[in-house]
Design a protein around this motif. Structure first.
Motif, PDB file in Angstrom:
ATOM      1  N   HIS A   1      10.894  26.660 -16.297  1.00 15.90           N
ATOM      2  CA  HIS A   1      12.051  25.467 -16.201  1.00 15.90           C
ATOM      3  C   HIS A   1      11.708  25.168 -14.717  1.00 15.90           C
ATOM      4  CE1 HIS A   1      16.067  23.397 -16.363  1.00 15.90           C
ATOM      5  NE2 HIS A   1      16.152  24.217 -15.338  1.00 15.90           N
ATOM      6  N   SER A   2      11.839  23.325 -15.096  1.00  9.30           N
ATOM      7  CA  SER A   2      11.572  23.039 -13.964  1.00  9.30           C
ATOM      8  C   SER A   2      12.189  21.482 -13.880  1.00  9.30           C
ATOM      9  CB  SER A   2      10.266  22.590 -14.080  1.00  9.30           C
ATOM     10  OG  SER A   2       9.085  23.009 -14.270  1.00  9.30           O
ATOM     11  N   ASN A   3      12.421  21.276 -12.363  1.00  9.25           N
ATOM     12  CA  ASN A   3      13.818  20.907 -12.687  1.00  9.25           C
ATOM     13  C   ASN A   3      13.930  20.104 -10.717  1.00  9.25           C
ATOM     14  OD1 ASN A   3      15.301  22.436 -10.802  1.00  9.25           O
ATOM     15  ND2 ASN A   3      16.883  22.099 -12.879  1.00  9.25           N
ATOM     16  N   GLY A   4      14.509  19.376 -10.410  1.00 14.76           N
ATOM     17  CA  GLY A   4      14.446  19.586  -8.807  1.00 14.76           C
ATOM     18  C   GLY A   4      14.510  20.212  -7.854  1.00 14.76           C
ATOM     19  N   LEU A   5      15.113  20.749  -7.972  1.00  9.57           N
ATOM     20  CA  LEU A   5      14.508  22.244  -7.254  1.00  9.57           C
ATOM     21  C   LEU A   5      13.681  22.605  -6.512  1.00  9.57           C
ATOM     22  CD1 LEU A   5      17.586  24.200  -8.359  1.00  9.57           C
ATOM     23  CD2 LEU A   5      17.733  22.843  -6.311  1.00  9.57           C
ATOM     24  N   ASP A   6      12.062  22.243  -8.102  1.00 11.30           N
ATOM     25  CA  ASP A   6      11.080  23.088  -7.649  1.00 11.30           C
ATOM     26  C   ASP A   6      10.562  21.693  -6.621  1.00 11.30           C
ATOM     27  OD1 ASP A   6      10.695  25.353  -9.631  1.00 11.30           O
ATOM     28  OD2 ASP A   6      11.548  22.777 -11.489  1.00 11.30           O
ATOM     29  N   PHE A   7      11.307  20.105  -6.878  1.00 11.33           N
ATOM     30  CA  PHE A   7      10.297  19.899  -6.581  1.00 11.33           C
ATOM     31  C   PHE A   7      11.564  19.513  -4.565  1.00 11.33           C
ATOM     32  CE2 PHE A   7      10.712  15.466  -3.427  1.00 11.33           C
ATOM     33  CZ  PHE A   7       9.333  14.937  -3.766  1.00 11.33           C
ATOM     34  N   CYS A   8      12.053  20.078  -4.254  1.00 12.32           N
ATOM     35  CA  CYS A   8      12.366  20.777  -3.336  1.00 12.32           C
ATOM     36  C   CYS A   8      11.520  22.049  -2.061  1.00 12.32           C
ATOM     37  CB  CYS A   8      14.649  21.364  -3.107  1.00 12.32           C
ATOM     38  SG  CYS A   8      16.047  19.899  -3.770  1.00 12.32           S
ATOM     39  N   LEU A   9      11.640  22.806  -3.002  1.00 16.03           N
ATOM     40  CA  LEU A   9      11.173  23.359  -3.231  1.00 16.03           C
ATOM     41  C   LEU A   9       8.993  22.902  -2.280  1.00 16.03           C
ATOM     42  CD1 LEU A   9      10.407  27.051  -2.092  1.00 16.03           C
ATOM     43  CD2 LEU A   9       9.473  26.821  -3.996  1.00 16.03           C
ATOM     44  N   ALA A  10       9.160  22.104  -2.968  1.00 16.54           N
ATOM     45  CA  ALA A  10       7.569  21.247  -2.672  1.00 16.54           C
ATOM     46  C   ALA A  10       7.634  20.875  -0.723  1.00 16.54           C
ATOM     47  CB  ALA A  10       7.292  20.510  -3.759  1.00 16.54           C
ATOM     48  N   LEU A  11       8.852  20.155  -1.155  1.00 15.26           N
ATOM     49  CA  LEU A  11       8.924  19.219   0.433  1.00 15.26           C
ATOM     50  C   LEU A  11       9.249  21.035   0.818  1.00 15.26           C
ATOM     51  CD1 LEU A  11      11.775  17.250   0.033  1.00 15.26           C
ATOM     52  CD2 LEU A  11       9.822  16.357   0.060  1.00 15.26           C
TER      53      LEU A  11
ATOM     54  N   ARG B   1       0.899  -1.259  -0.319  1.00 14.62           N
ATOM     55  CA  ARG B   1       0.316  -0.165   0.190  1.00 14.62           C
ATOM     56  C   ARG B   1       1.020   1.411  -0.326  1.00 14.62           C
ATOM     57  NH1 ARG B   1      -4.074   2.699   4.270  1.00 14.62           N
ATOM     58  NH2 ARG B   1      -5.513   3.011   2.943  1.00 14.62           N
ATOM     59  N   TYR B   2       0.574   2.374  -1.124  1.00 13.38           N
ATOM     60  CA  TYR B   2       1.305   3.546  -1.066  1.00 13.38           C
ATOM     61  C   TYR B   2       0.538   4.446  -0.959  1.00 13.38           C
ATOM     62  CZ  TYR B   2       3.259   7.050  -3.779  1.00 13.38           C
ATOM     63  OH  TYR B   2       4.337   7.884  -4.215  1.00 13.38           O
ATOM     64  N   GLY B   3       1.231   5.101  -0.163  1.00  9.41           N
ATOM     65  CA  GLY B   3       1.148   7.184  -0.211  1.00  9.41           C
ATOM     66  C   GLY B   3       1.189   8.164  -0.437  1.00  9.41           C
ATOM     67  N   VAL B   4       1.156   9.447  -0.875  1.00  9.03           N
ATOM     68  CA  VAL B   4       2.067  10.277  -1.295  1.00  9.03           C
ATOM     69  C   VAL B   4       1.663  11.558  -0.779  1.00  9.03           C
ATOM     70  CG1 VAL B   4       1.358   9.919  -3.737  1.00  9.03           C
ATOM     71  CG2 VAL B   4       3.517  11.208  -3.157  1.00  9.03           C
ATOM     72  N   TYR B   5       1.944  12.300  -0.290  1.00  5.64           N
ATOM     73  CA  TYR B   5       1.340  14.088   0.300  1.00  5.64           C
ATOM     74  C   TYR B   5       1.451  14.503  -1.257  1.00  5.64           C
ATOM     75  CZ  TYR B   5       0.653  18.176   2.762  1.00  5.64           C
ATOM     76  OH  TYR B   5       0.662  19.220   3.022  1.00  5.64           O
ATOM     77  N   ARG B   6      -0.107  15.070  -1.482  1.00  6.36           N
ATOM     78  CA  ARG B   6      -0.218  16.198  -2.090  1.00  6.36           C
ATOM     79  C   ARG B   6      -1.652  16.952  -1.588  1.00  6.36           C
ATOM     80  NH1 ARG B   6      -2.962  12.804  -7.614  1.00  6.36           N
ATOM     81  NH2 ARG B   6      -1.635  15.012  -8.484  1.00  6.36           N
ATOM     82  N   ASN B   7      -0.815  18.647  -1.824  1.00  2.00           N
ATOM     83  CA  ASN B   7      -1.349  19.618  -2.186  1.00  2.00           C
ATOM     84  C   ASN B   7      -0.791  20.658  -2.812  1.00  2.00           C
ATOM     85  OD1 ASN B   7      -2.641  21.391   0.177  1.00  2.00           O
ATOM     86  ND2 ASN B   7      -1.332  21.206   0.839  1.00  2.00           N
ATOM     87  N   SER B   8      -1.991  20.802  -3.208  1.00  2.00           N
ATOM     88  CA  SER B   8      -1.886  21.414  -4.628  1.00  2.00           C
ATOM     89  C   SER B   8      -2.496  22.906  -4.204  1.00  2.00           C
ATOM     90  CB  SER B   8      -2.309  21.780  -5.853  1.00  2.00           C
ATOM     91  OG  SER B   8      -4.111  20.984  -5.472  1.00  2.00           O
ATOM     92  N   HIS B   9      -1.704  23.463  -4.661  1.00  2.00           N
ATOM     93  CA  HIS B   9      -2.045  25.347  -4.353  1.00  2.00           C
ATOM     94  C   HIS B   9      -1.958  26.475  -5.892  1.00  2.00           C
ATOM     95  CE1 HIS B   9      -1.906  29.607  -3.062  1.00  2.00           C
ATOM     96  NE2 HIS B   9      -1.879  28.884  -1.657  1.00  2.00           N
ATOM     97  N   VAL B  10      -3.080  26.973  -5.949  1.00  2.00           N
ATOM     98  CA  VAL B  10      -2.977  28.353  -7.444  1.00  2.00           C
ATOM     99  C   VAL B  10      -1.759  28.653  -8.068  1.00  2.00           C
ATOM    100  CG1 VAL B  10      -5.098  28.334  -7.203  1.00  2.00           C
ATOM    101  CG2 VAL B  10      -4.039  29.461  -6.024  1.00  2.00           C
ATOM    102  N   THR B  11      -1.052  29.150  -6.651  1.00  2.00           N
ATOM    103  CA  THR B  11       0.485  29.706  -6.297  1.00  2.00           C
ATOM    104  C   THR B  11       1.512  28.667  -6.847  1.00  2.00           C
ATOM    105  OG1 THR B  11      -0.462  31.944  -5.386  1.00  2.00           O
ATOM    106  CG2 THR B  11       1.803  31.841  -5.185  1.00  2.00           C
ATOM    107  N   LEU B  12       2.509  28.160  -7.490  1.00  2.00           N
ATOM    108  CA  LEU B  12       2.897  27.488  -7.696  1.00  2.00           C
ATOM    109  C   LEU B  12       4.354  27.880  -6.557  1.00  2.00           C
ATOM    110  CD1 LEU B  12       4.140  27.263 -11.367  1.00  2.00           C
ATOM    111  CD2 LEU B  12       2.677  26.041 -10.145  1.00  2.00           C
ATOM    112  N   LYS B  13       4.959  28.943  -5.847  1.00  2.00           N
ATOM    113  CA  LYS B  13       5.344  29.142  -5.628  1.00  2.00           C
ATOM    114  C   LYS B  13       4.904  28.166  -4.081  1.00  2.00           C
ATOM    115  CE  LYS B  13       7.335  33.104  -7.890  1.00  2.00           C
ATOM    116  NZ  LYS B  13       8.729  32.462  -7.520  1.00  2.00           N
ATOM    117  N   LEU B  14       3.623  27.899  -3.693  1.00  2.00           N
ATOM    118  CA  LEU B  14       2.565  27.624  -2.587  1.00  2.00           C
ATOM    119  C   LEU B  14       2.807  26.122  -2.767  1.00  2.00           C
ATOM    120  CD1 LEU B  14       1.225  31.022  -1.259  1.00  2.00           C
ATOM    121  CD2 LEU B  14       3.525  30.566  -1.030  1.00  2.00           C
ATOM    122  N   ASP B  15       3.155  25.292  -3.546  1.00  2.00           N
ATOM    123  CA  ASP B  15       2.608  24.357  -4.203  1.00  2.00           C
ATOM    124  C   ASP B  15       2.893  23.044  -3.251  1.00  2.00           C
ATOM    125  OD1 ASP B  15       0.744  22.900  -5.673  1.00  2.00           O
ATOM    126  OD2 ASP B  15       2.766  21.634  -6.686  1.00  2.00           O
TER     127      ASP B  15
END
Length: 423
Positions: free
Chosen positions: A184-194, A109-123
């Protein structure tokens, strides 16, 4: 039948019999645990632990800069609907050749955190790659500024006299750079999401009904220990939409194994703090270089202005030299007139004539001195003008070298962002 023709029948010795029984005993005890692995080998399934599944997810993050969405069906493909955050491991999406199952052939069983936001810098949707992180960069320096030395003015032709014109302000000094990293998107965008996820209060991928996690993997064990109708025990039940704590011990009512990866733990494992700090440092270096470039541009403009002042002084001195020459001619002519009047007077030299001659002599001497001073000033101002132009050239040379350095620093910062967490 003769004794020599008899066939000798020989049985097992006690030693051989003991060894055979020992081997059979080992096989009897060893085969049952191997049966699930044999079945999985024949079916093409991969037998893994929750930790192995977690490492596979980490590999997916490094390759795709996001976590996969869960498989809410049974086809092995991720299902990325807005509310899809818990399901099975999407083994096909993860690039695996067979389903990920535990040693008993059961699905994780697998779960992933998902919490989107209309402002990308807060996604904070960890299953979606988006352009969240953009270092604040200075504008690109488009080109060097042209500084042209004006031609010498002709004081005898007033219509030809033109004052030096300062070069226009470079367009690069108007606004920050907004186009360098667009889209432009890469791993740093995932870091900001964290990072955003650590500051968010909502989310359904929770451990022990209260603590959010980046992702959770649950191994159901071998049986339905709590006898609730499914293999996942306690809070791991699909009916709860939560996960049990990883430190719950095994018991006759619970045999699940839980792997929960926190936001900070995942960020540390991926090297997010160092990567983001490196890119931000490169951006600060670019801004520092840009500020130095602005100072160099201002200094070059100041040198241009001083050259204009020097040339203006030369032009004023040229007028003074001409006026002194004319004044000398006038006073010399007046003196000559006074002397002629005095020489042609038959009634004697009067007091007024003497005074006129005295004033004429004094005015002539003064005009000569003024002409000499104007000539000396002309030489000095000419030297100052040439020195001022050398200062302009030096300032322009420094401006150009700093412009190249500034552009290099900006290129370095952009390249650092392009590398993502591979700094």
């Amino acid at each position: 039948m003769s004794p020599s023709s008899k066939q000798h029948v020989r049985g097992f010795s006690l030693t051989e019999l003991a060894v055979s029984l020992a081997v059979l005993g080992v096989l009897v005890f060893a085969l049952p645990p191997l049966i699930p692995q044999v079945r999985q080998m024949l079916s093409g399934q991969q037998s893994l632990s929750a930790e192995d599944a977690g490492e596979a997810l980490m590999g997916f993050v490094v390759a795709h800069n996001r976590l996969p969405c869960p498989d809410t069906g049974t086809d092995g493909q991720e299902d990325c609907g807005v509310s899809n955050d818990i399901g099975l491991l999407p083994w096909r999406t993860m690039g695996l050749s067979a389903p990920l199952r535990n040693t008993h052939g059961l699905d994780f069983r697998y779960g992933v955190y998902r919490n989107s936001h209309v402002t990308l810098k807060l996604d904070a949707d960890l299953a979606v790659l988006a352009n969240r992180f953009e270092p604040y960069l200075p504008p690109a320096v488009k080109g060097s500024v042209t500084h042209t030395k004006p031609s010498a003015p002709d004081i005898y032709n007033l219509t030809s006299m033109t004052m030096p014109v300062l070069p226009p302000t470079p367009a690069a000094l108007t606004s920050p750079n907004t186009e360098a990293l667009a889209g432009h998107s890469n791993g740093l965008d995932f870091c900001l999401a964290l990072r955003n996820a650590t500051q968010a209060a909502v989310g359904s991928t929770k451990v022990n009904t209260g603590l959010n996690a980046a992702f959770v993997v649950v191994d159901p064990g071998v049986a339905d220990k709590d006898q609730d109708g499914n293999l996942f025990d306690g809070q791991n039940s699909p009916l709860t939409q939560t996960f049990a704590s990883p430190d719950i011990p095994l018991s006759d009512r619970y045999d699940d194994q839980v792997l929960a990866m926190g936001f900070a733990e995942l960020a540390g494992a991926l090297g997010c703090p160092a990567a983001v700090a490196n890119v931000n440092a490169a951006a600060r270096d670019a801004w520092a270089a840009y500020d130095e470039y602005r100072v160099a541009v201002f200094y070059a403009y100041l040198r241009d202005f001083m050259y204009v002042v020097r040339q203006t002084n030369v032009q004023i001195n040229e007028f003074q030299f001409v006026f002194s020459t004319i004044s000398l001619a006038i006073t010399a002519g007046q003196l000559a007139t006074d002397l002629a009047l005095a020489a042609g007077s038959f009634s004697g030299i009067g007091a007024s004539t003497v005074i006129g001659i005295t004033i004429g002599v004094y005015s002539t001497v003064t005009a000569v001195q003024q002409l000499q001073a104007a000539n000396e000033a002309k030489t000095l101002l000419g030297k100052q003008l040439e020195a001022s132009w050398i200062q302009v050239q030096n300032a322009v040379s420094r401006e150009e070298s700093i412009r190249v350095f500034t552009q290099t620093q900006l290129t370095t910062a952009i390249a650092s962002d392009n590398r993502g967490w591979f700094q």
